[in-house]
Design a protein around this motif. Structure first.
Motif, PDB file in Angstrom:
ATOM      1  N   SER A  53       0.843  -1.186   0.000  1.00 38.26           N
ATOM      2  CA  SER A  53       0.000   0.000   0.000  1.00 38.26           C
ATOM      3  C   SER A  53       0.883   1.243   0.000  1.00 38.26           C
ATOM      4  O   SER A  53       2.017   1.212   0.442  1.00 38.26           O
ATOM      5  N   SER A  54       0.309   2.325  -0.479  1.00 40.70           N
ATOM      6  CA  SER A  54       1.134   3.536  -0.561  1.00 40.70           C
ATOM      7  C   SER A  54       1.459   4.056   0.831  1.00 40.70           C
ATOM      8  O   SER A  54       2.520   4.645   1.042  1.00 40.70           O
ATOM      9  N   THR A  55       0.608   3.804   1.786  1.00 36.84           N
ATOM     10  CA  THR A  55       0.910   4.248   3.151  1.00 36.84           C
ATOM     11  C   THR A  55       2.130   3.490   3.675  1.00 36.84           C
ATOM     12  O   THR A  55       3.059   4.079   4.234  1.00 36.84           O
TER      13      THR A  55
END
Lengths: 498, 667
Positions: free
Chosen positions: A210-212
């Motif tokens: 995920s980008s997080t």
């Protein structure tokens, strides 16, 4: 196998130097010189041997590689590999390693064997950092550099050495542990997603996450590298460490250790976390610009010669940070050239500062002045490297800074304009340094011994290297460009700094 | 073999810098002079080849590519040298006048020790090499190598006598102020590269020629303004002129070569080289013209009241450079370069003449301690007089033709106010130059050559001591240079006779013209070029303007004669009447003081007090230490603190890592 030798030779030579101290103080020096000299020779051979086909992009990523399974259960490999970027940094390590040994020839008289042991283990660790392509291995070398550096400053340093060594250790250790967390987390995320648990950099580059998650892991790596670089406001360990370290320590710190930060960003942050790095770029560029101006402004306020040079590093490494995160091919080339040229010119300035301190027993510029009459060679050399450091065209540093600025302009004109004012301030401190030490009326009566043959030979090598890069930057550019092509080739999110 | 042109002086530099200290003065001086003379020879043959060449893209030129300097991504910068009409004028001036100044220096610097003598000539040769690279370059970055290189040499030569604090400071100031301008140059390059994808002068010109003229502020205006900032630094224009008067701390031949004939004209050359680019940015041109005109006026007024012979000449140089920028700004590029060329002769001569005076008086530079020298220094006097007549714009001398062309062009392009200011400045020029001549060469000697005692007499007051002691006129090496330059100061203008007087007489304009156009073969419609406004005024008007300039020059000389030759007490009376104005001029409008208070001191304070002790040591380290204390506190609670904070840190982080790793493995 060559790559293993690169790491092992200085490692063994270090141990041998310590042992040899029993017989004579001269032995450790010669052993150390030979040990790192062999590394330099290997690196040069690699460089000449690989010009041409192997450097063409697409001809396979590595110029030399060795990959042996180490701890199978955890997927840890002894994976060493070298491309143009690594090769340039290994060359720099070899060259400055030799010069650092030479610079300590008369300065270090106490526990000579132990000193060279520490020095060579740092160099061995550095080469490991620049060639390891397995994150576990990389972290191992990353930590391996720190302890000997801590002792080098703490034992052979100047007045406030304990304070400086502790501060250095804390800053780097804290940030290093952040990176360790990120490494382990990345290992687990990758293993979960693909089923293969590995520390291999190439394999990890394509980890789906995920980008997080990507953002946080990127920050973990970035933090460690930003402290080393150093990036404002994480830089305050640097002036103390540089100032208090013995000459060889300052040289290794400024010319090589800081470069591991820049190298790490190029090797890990950009390829592993492409999108996160791209969205972080505006912040990094702004911090880089702040570093350029802030470091230069602080350098201008110093009266301690080594402290002044130390702050110039903050300023010059700001250009590296800008270049890396501007992300254009030209800016990246500029960043790599700046890594090399800053290593050469700042190393030289620290050697000169050390030579002055050895003779005058002071680093206070207020107590110098008019030294040119006694020591024209020293004055000429200081002038040369001061000019190199302020970016005089014809020398390497100019090409580096020019490429960074030219490559960054399309990304952010404002950042370029603000960063370029650093060039004015760099003129001020460079000329002030020369004036305070060498010009004006004579201060004091003691005669100053001019640079001797050993010192002039050291200086000549560095002068030649900077002139060579300044007049023929192509030799470096061509070596680095396949590595840069790999960094820039994959699609990235377009970024724009404010 | 164009590379030989800069290479000869560069080799001279290498030899004198490495083994020069062991060579006798005769050898190192001869070596340096011969190096530049050889370069002059090569330059002549290169210009001959250029004249014989068939025009390519509408311009005659010869060029050599030495090697590819930088090639990275889309950036490609070859190290190429090129002689075209514009650069041919420059290389001949640099090598020709440069050789004379080298020759002059062999005598002027004779009191230095062998090693200092060699150091001087190594710098001088290095300067010539960089200056030649600057004018022969075909790309911005190569030009910038020369541009910064000459700045470096200027720094080294201004601070040549660096054991003197003022000299060391002046060199530093010159370099720093120049670098302010150079940042403009660098940013200009970055903008050009980003806009056009090339840094080659001709390619940029070709692309710009296809663009409409930029009537409102845009990328061309921004770029040209950035380059103009660079030009104001190098060529000592408002607001960056402040270094040039201080640069007079350097040896006088240096002032002649660097701060009169060559380096300071680099900014004018930069605009000439990029005439197409600047022509497309009328806003910038307006700025250039106004700044040039104001600088000319401001420096001229300051020159009126200075008493140091070299400082008068320094302000005069600033003022004349202002004329050149005025010409560039109104689009009369040929006229600007023409004035650059005639100015090189007469201003170099003025400096060398003042050097001969200073040499004869053993270092005296204050004109209040001179007087009556024309009898004892006849060669110096007569050659100096030729140069003064030239700079004052007396008809038939070189300066008349070039300055008059600038004023006529300014008028013709409709800038009547600028023309009037320029004309008034010409009046001032004649006054301050003849004031200098009268104070130096006429009247009675106001102080004995040997003693300084009682030397602080009032300006131009006839009292003081009679002439005593015999003075030596310029020795042969200096006299040769003076006489040759005097011939130039008289005759150099005849390549540019006004067309109104002799039809087709302005050959230099016609010669330079092709250098100011975009390459024709680039497929650009010539009509899209900014219409080359041929002087629209009738020859009658031009003749009238010329008559007016003549009257103004003669008027200025007349005023100077009345105030400074016949009745010096009247000058004092006027100065006393307007004492406020006089003080303002004497202190150079207090600009140095203003910069000190507004820029230098606040920045110094900012960097030491606020940033270092405040932010760096206080805020950042303070935060870190505070964190350390908190951790230490916690550690104490946990009874872990036993041997200091290193272990505490390491331990706490180890625990942290274990916790986090454990968390992930658990999941």
């Amino acid at each position: 196998m060559t790559l293993v030798w690169l790491v092992v030779v200085p490692f063994v030579a270090g141990a041998a130097a310590w042992v040899a101290d029993r017989w004579s103080h001269a032995w450790p020096r010669w052993i150390a010189l030979a040990g790192i000299g062999i590394d330099l020779a290997i690196a040069v051979t690699l460089w000449f041997g690989t010009s041409g086909a192997a450097l063409v992009p697409g001809a396979g990523p590595w110029l030399a590689e060795i990959d042996v399974r180490w701890i199978d259960a955890l997927g840890i490999h002894l994976h060493f590999a070298i491309d143009g970027l690594s090769l340039l940094l290994v060359l720099l390590t070899g060259l400055l390693g030799v010069l650092a040994v030479a610079a300590s020839w008369t300065e270090i008289q106490d526990r000579v064997g132990a000193f060279h042991f520490q020095l060579l283990w740092i160099l061995s660790g550095l080469i490991g950092v620049f060639t390891a392509m397995d994150l576990f291995l990389f972290y191992f070398f990353w930590e391996m550099m720190l302890v000997p550096m801590f002792f080098l400053i703490g034992i052979w340093g100047h007045e406030r050495r304990i304070y400086a060594a502790t501060k250095f250790f804390l800053f780097t250790q804290v940030s290093g542990l952040l990176m360790l967390i990120a490494i382990v987390a990345l290992y687990i995320v990758h293993g979960r997603a693909t089923g293969t648990y590995t520390f291999d950099v190439t394999a990890l580059a394509g980890t789906p996450m995920s980008s997080t998650m990507s953002w946080w892991l990127m920050l973990g790596f970035f933090g460690a590298f930003a402290v080393k670089l150093p990036m404002v406001p994480l830089h305050t360990w640097l002036p103390d460490a540089h100032t208090e370290a013995p000459t060889a320590g300052s040289v290794v710190l400024a010319s090589l250790l800081l470069k591991t930060g820049a190298y790490g960003m190029l090797r890990f942050v950009l390829p592993l976390f492409r999108d996160a790095a791209a969205s972080f770029a505006p912040v990094a560029i702004v911090l880089g610009v702040i570093g350029v101006v802030y470091g230069a402004a602080l350098a201008f306020g110093q009266t301690d010669l080594k402290r002044l040079v130390a702050y110039t590093s903050v300023s010059h490494m700001g250009f590296v940070l800008i270049g890396i995160f501007a992300g254009t091919t030209i800016a990246l080339q500029g960043a790599i050239l700046q890594i090399l040229c800053h290593g050469l010119s700042t190393g030289a300035l620290f050697i000169l500062a050390g030579a002055m301190q050895e003779r005058l027993h002071t680093r206070e510029m207020g107590r110098m002045g008019g030294l040119w009459a006694d020591a024209p060679r020293m004055g000429g050399m200081t002038l040369f490297f001061a000019l190199a450091s302020m970016g005089l065209p014809g020398l390497g540093n100019f090409i580096a800074e020019f490429l960074v600025l030219a490559g960054t302009y399309r990304v952010s004109p404002i950042a370029t304009i603000v960063a370029s004012t650093g060039l004015i301030v760099s003129t001020v401190y460079a000329l002030w340094l020369v004036q305070a030490a060498f010009q004006g009326p004579r201060h004091g009566t003691a005669r100053l011994r001019d640079l001797g043959v050993r010192e002039m030979a050291t200086m000549a090598v560095l002068v030649a290297a900077l002139v060579w890069i300044g007049l023929y930057p192509q030799s470096v550019v061509d070596t680095a460009s396949p590595a840069i092509a790999r960094i820039t080739s994959a699609p990235r999110v377009a970024s724009r700094a404010p | 073999m164009l590379i030989l042109i800069p290479l000869f002086p560069f080799l001279g530099f290498l030899i004198n810098a490495s083994v020069g200290r062991r060579l006798p003065k005769r050898v190192s001086g001869a070596l340096a002079t011969a190096a530049l003379a050889l370069s002059f020879g090569v330059a002549l043959s290169a210009v001959a080849r250029m004249l014989a060449a068939t025009p390519v893209d509408g311009v005659r030129a010869v060029q050599d590519t030495v090697y590819t300097w930088i090639a990275s991504g889309s950036l490609h910068v070859p190290f190429t040298l090129r002689v075209d009409p514009l650069s041919s004028v420059m290389i001949l001036v640099i090598t020709g006048i440069g050789t004379l100044i080298h020759l002059y220096s062999t005598a002027y610097m004779h009191d230095e020790t062998d090693s200092e003598f060699a150091r001087y000539f190594s710098y001088l040769n290095l300067f010539a090499a960089f200056m030649l690279v600057l004018v022969l370059a075909t790309t911005f970055p190569v030009m910038f190598v020369g541009w910064e290189g000459v700045g470096l040499c200027s720094y080294l030569l201004v601070g040549f006598w660096f054991t003197k604090q003022t000299a060391s400071d002046a060199g530093k100031k010159a370099f720093i102020v120049n670098r302010v301008g150079d940042v403009g140059f660098i940013l200009g390059m970055a903008a050009i590269f980003t806009t056009f994808g090339t840094l080659d002068f001709q390619e940029v010109a070709a692309r710009v020629a296809g663009m409409p003229i930029e009537a409102s502020f845009g990328i061309l205006t921004l770029t040209t303004l950035l380059f103009f900032l660079g030009a104001t630094g190098k060529s000592a224009q408002i607001p960056l002129y402040i270094w040039l008067p201080d640069a007079m701390e350097g040896p006088t031949p240096v002032s002649a070569l660097i701060h009169a004939a060559t380096m300071v004209t680099a900014g004018v050359y930069l605009i000439g080289r990029n005439a197409v680019l600047f022509s497309h940015a009328p806003i910038t041109l307006e700025v250039v013209a106004v700044i040039g005109c104001l600088t000319a006026l401001m420096a001229g007024t300051i020159g009126l009241v200075q008493n140091d012979i070299k400082r008068v000449l320094a302000y005069s140089t600033v003022s004349q450079l202002g004329y050149m920028f005025l010409a560039m700004g109104v689009g009369a590029f040929g006229a600007g370069i023409f004035h650059l060329y005639t100015h090189a002769f007469f201003k170099a001569l003025l400096f060398l003449g003042s050097g001969a005076v200073i040499h004869a008086l053993h270092g005296e530079q204050d004109m209040r301690h001179m007087g009556g020298l024309r009898r004892e220094l006849p060669v110096t006097y007569w050659t100096f007089l030729m140069a003064t007549l030239a700079i004052s714009g007396v008809p038939l001398f070189s300066g008349f033709f070039s300055k008059d062309e600038i004023l006529a062009e300014t008028f013709a392009h409709g800038h009547v106010v600028l023309w009037a200011v320029g004309l008034f400045t010409a009046f001032l020029t004649a006054i301050y130059m003849f004031r200098l001549v009268y104070m130096t060469f006429f009247g009675e000697r106001r102080t004995p050559a040997t003693a300084d005692a009682g030397a602080h007499g009032h300006a131009a007051a006839g009292h003081g001591h009679g002439a005593s002691g015999h003075l030596h006129d310029a020795p042969p090496a200096m006299a040769i240079a003076l006489v040759i330059l005097a011939v130039g100061a008289v005759a150099a203008g005849y390549v540019g006779l006004p067309n109104a007087v002799v039809s087709g007489g302005n050959r230099i304009d016609a010669f330079l013209e092709p250098s100011f156009h975009a390459p024709v073969a680039a497929g650009v419609d010539v009509a899209a070029e900014p219409a080359q406004e041929e002087s629209s005024t009738s020859s009658g008007v031009e003749l009238a303007l010329m008559g007016l300039s003549t009257l103004v020059a003669l008027g200025g000389i007349g005023v100077a004669t009345i105030f400074f030759l016949q009745r010096p007490d009247r000058a004092d009376a006027v100065a006393a009447r307007f004492s406020g104005l006089h003080r303002l001029l004497e202190h150079k409008y207090y600009v140095d003081e203003l910069y000190g208070a507004v820029i230098v001191r606040p920045i110094t304070r900012l960097s030491t007090t606020l940033l270092w002790r405040g932010v760096d040591a206080g805020l950042i380290d303070g935060t870190v230490n505070a964190t350390g204390l908190v951790v230490r506190g916690w550690s104490a609670v946990l009874r872990r603190l036993q041997t200091g904070s290193v272990r505490a840190y390491a331990m706490s982080f180890f625990v942290g890592v274990v916790v986090i790793v454990g968390y992930y493995l658990w999941q």
